[in-house]
Design a protein around this motif. Sequence first.
Motif, mmCIF file in Angstrom:
data_model
loop_
_atom_site.group_PDB
_atom_site.id
_atom_site.type_symbol
_atom_site.label_atom_id
_atom_site.label_comp_id
_atom_site.label_asym_id
_atom_site.label_seq_id
_atom_site.Cartn_x
_atom_site.Cartn_y
_atom_site.Cartn_z
ATOM 1 N N UNK A 37 -9.489 3.751 1.742
ATOM 2 C CA UNK A 37 -10.834 3.189 1.759
ATOM 3 C C UNK A 37 -11.163 2.847 3.209
ATOM 4 N N UNK A 38 -11.774 3.797 3.905
ATOM 5 C CA UNK A 38 -12.013 3.687 5.340
ATOM 6 C C UNK A 38 -12.821 2.452 5.709
ATOM 7 N N UNK A 39 -13.823 2.123 4.906
ATOM 8 C CA UNK A 39 -14.669 0.976 5.228
ATOM 9 C C UNK A 39 -13.901 -0.343 5.226
ATOM 10 N N UNK A 40 -12.759 -0.387 4.527
ATOM 11 C CA UNK A 40 -11.933 -1.599 4.468
ATOM 12 C C UNK A 40 -10.607 -1.419 5.213
ATOM 13 N N UNK A 41 -10.397 -0.226 5.791
ATOM 14 C CA UNK A 41 -9.110 0.112 6.416
ATOM 15 C C UNK A 41 -7.966 -0.236 5.466
ATOM 16 N N UNK A 42 -8.093 0.254 4.235
ATOM 17 C CA UNK A 42 -7.195 -0.136 3.161
ATOM 18 C C UNK A 42 -6.790 1.076 2.326
ATOM 19 N N UNK A 43 -5.529 1.068 1.890
ATOM 20 C CA UNK A 43 -5.037 2.070 0.946
ATOM 21 C C UNK A 43 -4.977 1.450 -0.441
#
Length: 131
Positions: A37-43
Amino acid sequence: MRLQGIHHVAIIAADYPRSRHFYTQVLGLKIIAEHHRAERDSWKLDLQLPDGSQIELFSFPSPPPRPSRPEACGLRHLSFAVEDLDAAVQALQAAGVVCEPLRVDEYTGARFTFFADPDGLPLELYERRPI
């Protein structure tokens, strides 16, 4: 309302690749889906256990630490049912995972042990007993 079971447990990892390896390679959970999830810099990694229940493994930048000992307030631990506790412990130890000494549940007589994921989250193996 009638609950039918646990659908998933969500875990936030401090080191996503290390935790991904632990849950997929050491514990052998099946990957259902994995998304960045690029917008949250999260996997977000969806993992499935044989009974259909799931673990959602997340990463977030700089997550705050949380007390994680079994006696801390909140979720005490996550327990996995196994048929052969000795074999499961041997597999974990072969992967370099330290397990606590085996215990016996004083009420059911079932054997169990605790170990930790890469972030110190308390996990338990609980041996199923024939009914």
